[in-house]
Write an enzyme that holds these catalytic residues in place. Structure first.
Site, short mmCIF file in Angstrom:
data_model
loop_
_atom_site.label_atom_id
_atom_site.label_comp_id
_atom_site.label_asym_id
_atom_site.label_seq_id
_atom_site.Cartn_x
_atom_site.Cartn_y
_atom_site.Cartn_z
N CYS A 42 24.89 43.55 30.51
CA CYS A 42 24.74 44.10 31.86
C CYS A 42 24.14 45.50 31.86
O CYS A 42 23.73 46.00 32.91
CB CYS A 42 26.08 44.08 32.59
SG CYS A 42 26.67 42.40 32.83
N HIS A 46 25.68 49.00 38.46
CA HIS A 46 25.64 47.56 38.12
C HIS A 46 26.65 46.85 39.01
O HIS A 46 27.74 47.36 39.26
CB HIS A 46 25.99 47.40 36.64
CG HIS A 46 26.30 45.98 36.26
ND1 HIS A 46 25.41 44.96 36.49
CD2 HIS A 46 27.39 45.41 35.69
CE1 HIS A 46 25.95 43.83 36.07
NE2 HIS A 46 27.15 44.08 35.58
N ASN A 104 27.12 38.72 40.18
CA ASN A 104 26.69 39.51 39.02
C ASN A 104 25.54 38.78 38.34
O ASN A 104 25.74 37.74 37.72
CB ASN A 104 27.89 39.67 38.07
CG ASN A 104 27.56 40.49 36.84
OD1 ASN A 104 26.41 40.82 36.58
ND2 ASN A 104 28.58 40.82 36.07
O1 UT7 Z 1 29.26 42.58 34.19
C1 UT7 Z 1 29.72 43.23 33.07
C2 UT7 Z 1 31.06 43.13 32.71
N1 UT7 Z 1 31.98 42.38 33.52
C3 UT7 Z 1 32.79 42.99 34.38
O2 UT7 Z 1 32.66 44.17 34.63
C4 UT7 Z 1 33.91 42.18 34.99
C5 UT7 Z 1 35.22 42.91 34.88
N2 UT7 Z 1 36.37 42.14 35.30
C6 UT7 Z 1 36.57 41.73 36.57
O3 UT7 Z 1 35.74 41.91 37.44
C7 UT7 Z 1 37.89 41.09 36.90
O4 UT7 Z 1 38.78 41.25 35.82
C8 UT7 Z 1 37.79 39.57 37.26
C9 UT7 Z 1 37.11 39.40 38.60
C10 UT7 Z 1 37.04 38.84 36.19
C11 UT7 Z 1 39.19 38.99 37.38
O5 UT7 Z 1 39.94 39.71 38.33
P1 UT7 Z 1 41.39 40.28 37.97
O6 UT7 Z 1 41.87 40.94 39.17
O7 UT7 Z 1 41.26 41.10 36.73
O8 UT7 Z 1 42.20 38.96 37.73
P2 UT7 Z 1 42.97 38.46 36.42
O9 UT7 Z 1 42.02 37.96 35.39
O10 UT7 Z 1 43.96 39.51 36.01
O11 UT7 Z 1 43.77 37.25 37.04
C12 UT7 Z 1 44.74 37.42 38.08
C13 UT7 Z 1 45.21 36.05 38.52
C14 UT7 Z 1 45.55 35.12 37.37
O12 UT7 Z 1 46.64 34.32 37.78
P3 UT7 Z 1 48.13 34.68 37.31
O13 UT7 Z 1 48.11 34.68 35.81
O14 UT7 Z 1 48.43 36.04 37.89
O15 UT7 Z 1 48.94 33.59 37.92
C15 UT7 Z 1 44.33 34.27 37.22
O16 UT7 Z 1 44.61 33.01 36.66
O17 UT7 Z 1 44.15 35.41 39.25
C16 UT7 Z 1 43.92 34.13 38.67
N3 UT7 Z 1 42.50 33.81 38.83
C17 UT7 Z 1 42.02 33.20 39.91
N4 UT7 Z 1 42.60 32.70 41.00
C18 UT7 Z 1 41.83 32.12 41.92
C19 UT7 Z 1 41.48 34.12 37.99
N5 UT7 Z 1 40.34 33.67 38.52
C20 UT7 Z 1 40.64 33.10 39.70
C21 UT7 Z 1 39.88 32.46 40.69
N6 UT7 Z 1 40.50 31.99 41.79
N7 UT7 Z 1 38.53 32.32 40.60
#
Ligand code: UT7
Length: 330
Positions: free
Chosen positions: A117, A257, A287
């Site tokens: 990225c 980004h 993204n």
């Molecule tokens: O582009 C270059 C680098 N990339 C980035 O900069 C991305 C950085 N990371 C992020 O943007 C975020 O971490 C994500 C958008 C990928 C994820 O968001 P988050 O707030 O960090 O969620 P998480 O991974 O901590 O997951 C929270 C909960 C989990 O459920 P439990 O374990 O709390 O029950 C996940 O299973 O959300 C769940 N979850 C979803 N639920 C509904 C993860 N993806 C989804 C989804 N829909 N698509």
């Protein structure tokens, strides 16, 4: 009036495929919902490049075709094309070369850069160095990705985030004081554990087993990436401001980004930077990896004024991150 040769962006163009993959359609594909996607990422839809035998070169060629037209540039006058991508048409040859052939840029040499990225800003600084050397007069820098080719549409943690698209800028020399002025880039290879593709490279060549294990897709452990992204972007912006004797009021546009609306908000909030001057189009495109910053430049081009101070900042797989300070030239 400075006599130093700088590389100025003298044109920009972007291109996205027509097909819109909405949150509602994703709801029918994986266990997710529109509310989660919007509140956790800010994304409403992303573009997907459909059709047989259409790779990232399709995005690059369409972006550059428009760029050459807009800037009235003869394809034969382009000397170099650098493309930032993690989704080349093929592992080799590089997609930049393919694009030169398809565009009739017969006198250009070309190569790809892979810094995930951060690819576009790394490529932009690299292209600028060729101009600054005084040896090159027309360099195109592109950032484009067909992320749908490496996204697992059964993995809700990644498939909601990414989209296809990209753009390109023309760099030309100027001694007017405009152009790319400074950059700070960083890397931390230990971050690879959080964001990578497990198979398909020389470490683990493709096999039936790697396909069965779904290892040819983006793997991301989102939380550590999120934290490192906020820290990496804010710290390099702060260092760049300090080093150039600038404060945030001197900056007309901060272009981040587009990985997550919450990352963008956090960066703006830590820097205490007004959100009105932070271009955001993640809701439309998701993204697009190498594509996000050129797509923002393209969509905000009309709002920029000659002399505007602009900072570009990015964070990506590797980890790679950094910021560029430039003065808009037109
Ligand atoms: O582009 C270059 C680098 N990339 C980035 O900069 C991305 C950085 N990371 C992020 O943007 C975020 O971490 C994500 C958008 C990928 C994820 O968001 P988050 O707030 O960090 O969620 P998480 O991974 O901590 O997951 C929270 C909960 C989990 O459920 P439990 O374990 O709390 O029950 C996940 O299973 O959300 C769940 N979850 C979803 N639920 C509904 C993860 N993806 C989804 C989804 N829909 N698509």
């Amino acid at each position: 009036m400075s006599s130093k040769i700088r590389a100025a962006i003298t044109g920009v163009n972007g291109w996205v495929p027509e097909y819109k993959l909405t949150n509602q359609e994703l709801e029918r594909m994986v266990d997710t919902n529109d509310e989660w996607i919007r509140t956790r990422t800010g994304i409403k839809e992303r573009r997907i490049l459909k059709g047989e035998r259409k790779g990232t070169s399709e995005i690059v060629v369409n972006s550059i075709k428009g760029l050459l037209e807009k800037t009235n540039t003869d394809p034969n006058d382009v000397e170099l094309l650098i493309l930032a991508t993690v989704t080349p048409d093929m592992v080799f040859p590089d997609t930049a070369n393919t694009a030169c052939d398809l565009l009739g840029m017969k006198n250009a040499f070309a190569y790809d850069i892979n810094a995930a990225c951060s690819g576009f800003i790394f490529a932009l600084a690299t292209g600028a160095k060729f101009i600054q050397s005084g040896m090159y007069k027309k360099v195109i820098v592109a950032g484009a990705d067909k992320m749908s080719s490496i996204v697992d549409y059964t993995d809700r943690a990644t498939c909601v985030i990414f989209g296809d698209g990209g753009g390109a800028v023309l760099l030309e020399p100027t001694e007017s004081g405009h152009g790319i002025i400074d950059e700070i880039f960083k890397g931390d290879g230990s971050g690879r554990q959080y964001l990578h593709m497990k198979a398909g490279g020389s470490l683990k060549p493709p096999s039936h087993a790697s396909i069965d294990a779904r290892e040819h897709f983006v793997f991301q452990d989102g939380r550590p990436v999120f934290k490192a992204a906020v820290k990496g972007m804010t710290s390099t912006v702060e260092q760049l401001l300090k080093r150039n004797g600038l404060n945030k009021e001197d900056i007309n546009w901060l272009i981040p980004h587009q990985a997550n609306q919450r990352i963008i908000n956090s960066v703006a909030s830590i820097l205490d930077f007004p959100v009105e001057r932070v271009p955001v189009n993640i809701h439309k495109y998701g993204n697009t990896t190498g594509g996000t910053i050129p797509l923002c430049l393209w969509e905000w081009e009309e709002k920029f004024n000659k002399g505007d101070n602009i900072i570009l900042t990015a964070f990506g797989g590797g980890f790679t991150w950094g910021s560029i300070y430039l003065k808009w030239a037109y």
